[in-house]
Design an enzyme around this catalytic site. Structure first.
Site, PDB file in Angstrom:
ATOM      1  N   TYR A 163     -41.887  -0.490   1.861  1.00  0.00           N
ATOM      2  CA  TYR A 163     -42.375  -1.625   1.060  1.00  0.00           C
ATOM      3  C   TYR A 163     -43.616  -2.243   1.703  1.00  0.00           C
ATOM      4  CZ  TYR A 163     -38.873  -2.002  -2.621  1.00  0.00           C
ATOM      5  OH  TYR A 163     -38.123  -1.783  -3.744  1.00  0.00           O
ATOM      6  N   TYR A 190     -22.877   2.295   9.872  1.00  0.00           N
ATOM      7  CA  TYR A 190     -23.673   1.124  10.258  1.00  0.00           C
ATOM      8  C   TYR A 190     -25.057   1.566  10.722  1.00  0.00           C
ATOM      9  CZ  TYR A 190     -24.673  -3.282  12.813  1.00  0.00           C
ATOM     10  OH  TYR A 190     -25.214  -4.451  13.282  1.00  0.00           O
ATOM     11  N   GLY A 199     -21.972 -15.987   7.885  1.00  0.00           N
ATOM     12  CA  GLY A 199     -21.576 -15.247   9.079  1.00  0.00           C
ATOM     13  C   GLY A 199     -21.967 -15.984  10.355  1.00  0.00           C
ATOM     14  N   THR A 259     -16.978 -10.604   5.619  1.00  0.00           N
ATOM     15  CA  THR A 259     -16.619 -10.818   7.034  1.00  0.00           C
ATOM     16  C   THR A 259     -16.892 -12.253   7.472  1.00  0.00           C
ATOM     17  OG1 THR A 259     -18.796 -10.099   7.839  1.00  0.00           O
ATOM     18  CG2 THR A 259     -17.078  -8.410   7.671  1.00  0.00           C
ATOM     19  N   THR A 262     -25.218 -10.152  20.722  1.00  0.00           N
ATOM     20  CA  THR A 262     -25.357 -11.608  20.760  1.00  0.00           C
ATOM     21  C   THR A 262     -23.985 -12.240  20.567  1.00  0.00           C
ATOM     22  OG1 THR A 262     -27.594 -11.408  19.918  1.00  0.00           O
ATOM     23  CG2 THR A 262     -26.544 -13.556  19.647  1.00  0.00           C
TER      24      THR A 262
END
Ligand code: NAD
Ligand code: UDP
Length: 319
Positions: free
Chosen positions: A164, A150, A10, A35, A180
């Protein structure tokens, strides 16, 4: 270190691979090209320190050899429903990459006792009621809105990462990435910078959604990657915003790009593409990044757009 990067084909993943190889690390890139594109990695193909594995992170992940760090970047990332690569058109894949993909990559980190970095997002703040957004803000997200596939996947991913860390003592980090841009965004990605640059290069009017008064804060990719690497090398476990704190309206962005490219065609207003859940204001408070990582962006919007244009010209066959 030997570092697993998911989403390696990506936009951000390919820049990360490149930078970490340059810094002398070994990189295992993983992607299923949902994507991303193999073109983003072709220049790394002959590098003996780079291994690519084609794999969907929603399924159990096996990485041969040792792993010192895992960086989970695999996820569709464009909100634009007009693009086939927008996450509202890939809703189940997006939820699986954020939920199952995060679970599987955390599993890799546990198995190798590796450090872990999750690519989270400013979207976890939703349409924010606090401005600018500090990491302490809990967000304003519609759990069943069109963007929720999302936003909620990333919120779950953050919660699982912290579980975790707290339960297994895993050495985790969370970066909240703000808008970005830069070379290697897909032409048909649908996000605002690739759309505007291509429209301006074709001398078409720039498609501003709504009135254009909504704001974003745009970070050039090289600045972002520097911040992320500093976070990876730090011992910070709480989320850190990485982005450019200079806020601009979408209208100002359109005018800037038209001016730099010399596009005579101006702007066209397009209503209602975003079904009313387009965040109205977004700007990171980067105090934590400045203090903990000694990081801040150095590339202005003007400079970053100028550095991005040649890539689009080349991909569009204009030079
Ligand atoms: P991108 O679409 O260019 O890259 C995502 C990559 O992940 C693609 O190569 C895609 O094929 C891969 N991928 C998706 N699902 C996968 C799966 N199930 N298995 C394997 N690979 C898979 O988007 P990007 O802008 O580079 O975003 C990368 C990460 O950064 C994402 O997690 C995104 O949420 C996060 N992020 C990006 C921005 C930004 O402004 N670019 C802002 C906030 C967060
Ligand atoms: N936008 C726009 N025209 C476009 C694409 C996007 O006006 O062709 C707007 C969009 O409505 C949003 C902003 O630009 O307000 C940023 O959108 P993008 O898809 O880049 O990412 P987001 O920050 O919404 O995740």
């Amino acid at each position: 270190m030997r570092i697993l990067i998911t989403g390696a084909a990506g936009f951000l993943g390919s820049h990360l691979c490149e930078r970490l190889l340059k810094d002398g690390h070994q990189v295992v890139g993983m992607d299923n090209f949902v994507t991303g594109s193999p073109d983003n990695l072709t220049h790394l193909a002959g590098n003996p320190n780079f291994l690519f594995i084609r794999h969907d992170v929603s399924n159990f992940i096996f990485v041969p050899g040792k792993v010192d760090a895992v960086m989970h970047f695999a996820s569709p990332a464009s909100p634009n429903p007009a693009s086939p690569y927008g996450y509202t058109n890939l809703p189940i894949q997006t939820m699986k990459a954020g939920a199952l993909g995060t679970h599987n990559t955390l599993g890799v980190a546990i198995a190798h006792r590796a450090r872990y970095l999750l690519a989270s997002t400013s979207e976890i703040y939703g349409d924010p009621l606090e401005h600018p957004q500090r990491e302490s803000y809990w967000g304003h997200v519609d759990p069943i809105g069109v963007r929720s596939v999302y936003d909620e996947a990333k919120r779950f991913a953050e919660a699982l990462t912290m579980a975790y860390h707290r339960y297994h003592g895993l050495d985790t980090r969370i970066v909240r990435i703000f808008n970005t841009y830069g070379p290697r965004m897909r032409l048909d990605d649908g996000r605002v910078v690739p759309n505007f640059i291509q429209q301006a290069l074709r001398h078409e009017p720039l498609t501003v959604y709504g009135e254009g008064n909504q704001t974003r804060s745009f970070c050039y990719v090289d600045d972002l990657i520097e911040g992320i690497i500093r976070l990876l090398l730090s011992d910070e476990h709480e989320p850190v915003n990485i982005g450019n704190p200079v806020e601009t309206t979408i209208l100002e962005l359109a005018r800037t790009i038209n001016e730099i490219i010399g596009n005579p065609s101006g702007i066209v207003y397009k209503p209602a593409l975003r079904l009313g859940d387009d965040p109205q204001r977004r700007r990171p408070d980067i105090t934590r990044a400045r203090t903990i990582l000694k990081w801040e962006p150095t590339t202005s919007l003007h400079e970053g757009i100028q550095r991005t244009i040649p890539y689009f010209k080349q991909k569009m066959g204009l030079e």
